[in-house]
Scaffold this active site. Structure first.
Site, PDB file in Angstrom:
ATOM      1  N   GLU A 221       0.838  -1.200   0.000  1.00 28.67           N
ATOM      2  CA  GLU A 221       0.000   0.000   0.000  1.00 28.67           C
ATOM      3  C   GLU A 221       0.877   1.255   0.000  1.00 28.67           C
ATOM      4  O   GLU A 221       0.643   2.190   0.767  1.00 28.67           O
ATOM      5  CB  GLU A 221      -0.947  -0.003   1.207  1.00 28.67           C
ATOM      6  CG  GLU A 221      -1.970  -1.113   1.147  1.00 28.67           C
ATOM      7  CD  GLU A 221      -2.980  -1.077   2.294  1.00 28.67           C
ATOM      8  OE1 GLU A 221      -2.668  -0.502   3.352  1.00 28.67           O
ATOM      9  OE2 GLU A 221      -4.078  -1.613   2.120  1.00 28.67           O
ATOM     10  N   GLU A 301      -6.633  -7.764  -0.753  1.00 31.87           N
ATOM     11  CA  GLU A 301      -7.088  -7.807   0.642  1.00 31.87           C
ATOM     12  C   GLU A 301      -8.592  -7.575   0.653  1.00 31.87           C
ATOM     13  O   GLU A 301      -9.064  -6.436   0.685  1.00 31.87           O
ATOM     14  CB  GLU A 301      -6.404  -6.711   1.485  1.00 31.87           C
ATOM     15  CG  GLU A 301      -4.924  -6.924   1.710  1.00 31.87           C
ATOM     16  CD  GLU A 301      -4.323  -5.935   2.723  1.00 31.87           C
ATOM     17  OE1 GLU A 301      -5.069  -5.094   3.277  1.00 31.87           O
ATOM     18  OE2 GLU A 301      -3.098  -6.008   2.933  1.00 31.87           O
TER      19      GLU A 301
END
Ligand SMILES: *[C@@H]1O[C@H](CO)[C@@H](O)[C@H](O)[C@H]1NC(C)=O
Ligand SMILES: *[C@@H]1O[C@H](CO)[C@@H](O)[C@H](O)[C@H]1NC(C)=O
Ligand SMILES: *[C@@H]1O[C@H](CO)[C@@H](O)[C@H](O)[C@H]1NC(C)=O
Ligand SMILES: *[C@@H]1O[C@H](CO)[C@@H](O)[C@H](O)[C@H]1NC(C)=O
Ligand SMILES: *[C@@H]1O[C@H](CO)[C@@H](O)[C@H](O)[C@H]1NC(C)=O
Length: 669
Positions: A221, A301
């Site tokens: 991320e 995710e």
């Protein structure tokens, strides 16, 4: 299985270079044989012979995993492939339980698991590596392989994971101006050394090298990080290729904000996204399509639940919603990793913290309301998910293993009370450091836990004055003692001062607790200890003695301590007691009735922080393997503030969270 269910969507960016070969030129047995021959380093004349003699053997010898930009899917061994995966963190589960958890994941119908590697768990000090016992990464990967599951590996170097400092080693901060997760040479030098150790362990395990690792995530991320340093991502890209070769599938994962994807993606790393339920999934994948107009849809995710912060309700999410969202994405042909499939526990001091306007430490439990509970047991959610998976791929034969047995060992009294200050020499065997002004944990080279800062009151204080750590100088809690008497607690972002009186020469102690370094966002350089000066009525206190505490060694090797037993129930003190089990060592959950905040060890193993006064977590998970079924078990509780009048703990056969709330969407800001 359909690999091209998604119509072509917006293209706001150039299509990435097609990888070396893809499914549409997907090798039939002939071109596969060519590949095999190339790999074997043989020439054309041999090819003819090989094709004639060995087509079957050669075909099965060619292992390949790649991105198919024509059919919008992955391509494994020349045929379209889609993964349905779940996240599991070996570092949150005792090694003895890994196999049980992985078997349950396999029986859920998954064909892959997704695994982070926390750098700070393995390189605890510069150049000091540990891959043994609960840190045996390769042993874990072997178990995954034995079960026939594939691996999506996320080796960082930064991982977030709600783990201490997002997996980065605290010792990076010994250079206080280091700029983490950028091309800062100090940072890159440490990263290089780590990748030199880690990635050679990974290379032979790559799918095309005969292993089960199909893809490797670079960073984590990164677009959510303020730095947006493309050169850093490019540096990692080439380092990963240098170690792992050119054929490996490398990817990134980012949230759904435009900036996340802008700053988190570069040419050469396949861009994937992450999101949970409760949003428009078509739109979510359209965002991925803006960055990857072609190739597989991937949600790296898909949130099955959410993490918990101290002082906030326990997060839960509906099994039906999670299953519905999964079905929707699978229908779209997407590849899914469920985060988490089994959460586990932040044992010891490993939990991280977030910074959401104020410092928010994460609880010891990382249950996550995941399909497998913190104790590894199947929940209703696992069954709902399995039912959905069965619509898309064949489930393995046989039933889901049942929950492991739990036992309520009942009440245990902890009669032996020792003040922390009375065993300072045992907890801090080295000479204290004498300095004019306080030093941080990082300067003291202490990763976790507690440091005691001691000074002498410079003059009499007859009327109460404010003892304080201005500018949020306490990271993260300071338990104040004056001549051994507990006076209160300072807390980062919450309590900046307490009133005290005293006499010149009185001993002032601040026991400072590190609650875990921030793991997400811009504040990741999260120095611990007294990070600014301490003032008494706005005068700076000088002349400190700093005692780094190694409580864990003392509790593991020199317990119970030889020291006078103390009375009272306030201030930092250890409480010790023993119990025997009825000849079993089943898992359990320990509750702290009337206790405030502290740390628990059983037989020297640090089970993590308890903080029932803050909640919502009320019990700590006790893996049964810690218990001795044929000898007394030693329980050690460090209570930092106030213990109950009657110091007991209670072992239950189920966890307790005193309140819950439902959350389905991600809210990091
Ligand atoms: C979800 O987004 C797609 C694409 O933007 C749109 O066509 C669809 O109507 C949306 N669905 C809902 C339920 O809003
Ligand atoms: C955290 O980062 C933000 C943004 O850079 C900054 O404004 C804030 O002061 C930082 N807080 C701490 C405690 O470092
Ligand atoms: C503490 O105060 C001294 C004297 O004013 C100053 O030199 C020092 O930098 C301060 N330390 C911190 C960490 O603020
Ligand atoms: C949760 O437990 C704590 C400690 O026992 C208590 O202070 C708090 O009020 C409880 N909260 C709820 C909602 O029951
Ligand atoms: C249990 O305690 C006995 C007696 O002290 C010891 O011999 C044995 O090794 C212990 N077992 C475990 C699993 O710790």
């Amino acid at each position: 299985m359909s690999c091209s269910a998604i119509p072509e969507l917006r293209k706001t960016r150039q299509v990435l270079p097609i990888s070396r070969w893809s499914c549409d030129v997907c090798p039939d047995s002939q071109s596969r044989a060519e590949m095999a021959v190339k790999k074997m380093g043989l020439g054309l004349p041999v090819l003819v012979l090989v094709l004639w003699v060995l087509p079957l053997q050669v075909t099965s010898a060619v292992r390949s995993f790649s991105i198919d930009y024509t059919n919008n899917c992955f391509c494994k061994d020349g045929v379209p492939f889609r993964y349905i995966s779940g996240s599991i963190h070996y570092f949150r589960i005792p090694a003895a339980y890994w196999k049980d958890r992985l078997l349950k994941m396999y029986m859920s119908g998954l064909n892959a698991v997704q695994v982070y590697v926390p750098w700070n768990y393995h390189e605890t000090l510069p150049g000091i590596y540990n891959f043994a016992g609960d840190k045996d990464l390769e042993g874990f990967l072997d178990l995954v392989a034995q079960l026939g599951l594939l691996v999506i590996l996320r080796p960082g170097p930064y991982i977030c994971a709600e783990w201490e400092m997002g997996g980065l080693p605290f010792w990076l901060l010994a250079q206080p101006n280091i700029v983490l997760r950028t091309t800062d040479p100090d940072f890159l030098q440490a990263v290089d050394k780590w990748l030199d150790v880690l990635l050679p362990k990974i290379k032979p395990r790559l799918y095309h090298n005969g292993g089960n690792i199909i893809s490797v995530q670079v960073e984590n991320e990164y677009g959510s990080y303020y730095a947006c340093d493309y050169d850093y991502l490019r540096y990692l890209l080439s380092a990963f290729h240098a170690h792992l070769g050119e054929e490996v599938v490398l990817f990134t994962t980012d949230g759904l904000k435009d900036r996340d994807l802008q700053c988190g993606t570069i040419q050469g790393l396949y861009a994937t996204v992450d999101f949970g339920t409760g949003i428009n999934m078509t739109q979510a994948f359209e965002l991925q399509r803006q960055y990857e107009p072609k190739g597989p849809l991937v949600n790296s995710e898909y949130y099955t639940g959410w993490l918990d912060y101290w002082g906030e309700p326990h997060s839960t999410s509906s099994a039906e919603e999670v299953a519905k969202g999964l079905q929707k994405m699978l229908k779209m042909g997407a590849n899914i990793n469920m985060y988490m499939f089994q959460g586990g526990t932040n044992f010891g001091y490993w939990s991280g913290a977030d910074y959401k306007k104020i410092f928010n430490p994460i609880t010891t439990s990382y249950d996550y309301d995941a399909p497998l509970s913190e104790a590894g047991d199947p929940t209703a959610k696992v069954h709902a998910i399995r039912t959905v998976i069965a619509k898309f791929q064949t489930l393995p034969a046989g039933p889901m293993p049942p929950p492991t047995p739990k036992y309520a060992y009942g009440y245990v009294s902890l009669p032996e009370r020792v003040n922390l200050l009375d065993i300072l020499g045992l907890l801090s065997p080295v000479q204290p450091v004498h300095t004019p002004f306080p030093l941080t944990f990082e300067v003291m080279s202490q990763a976790h836990g507690f440091i005691l800062y001691r000074t002498i009151l410079p003059h009499d204080i007859l009327e109460p004055v404010l003892l304080s750590a201005p500018n949020n100088g306490v990271h993260d809690l300071a338990y104040i003692l004056l001549n051994g008497q507990y006076k209160g607690t300072l807390e980062r972002d919450k309590v900046s001062g307490v009133m005290v009186t005293g006499q010149a020469g009185d001993t002032l102690d601040l026991l400072v607790e590190n609650m875990g370094r921030i793991n997400f966002g811009a504040n990741v350089s999260d120095f611990k200890g007294l990070i600014h000066n301490v003032t008494l009525d706005s005068t700076i206190l000088k002349d400190w003695f700093i005692y780094p505490l190694d409580i864990d060694s003392a509790v593991a090797h020199a317990w119970p301590p030889v020291a006078p037993r103390s009375k009272g129930n306030t201030g930092p003190a250890f409480y010790t007691g023993t119990f025997t089990t009825p000849g079993i060592n089943w898992d359990s959950f320990v509750k702290f009735p009337g206790w405030t905040k502290g740390q628990l060890w059983i037989n020297g193993f640090n089970l993590g922080r308890f903080w029932p006064a803050r909640g919502s977590q009320q019990t700590l998970f006790v893996p049964g393997l810690l218990l001795n079924s044929s000898a007394p078990n030693i329980i050690t509780v460090l209570e930092l503030q106030k213990a109950p009048e009657e110091p007991i703990v209670v072992f239950l056969d189920q966890p307790l969270f005193n309140y819950t709330h439902s959350s389905t969407t991600r809210d990091m800001e």
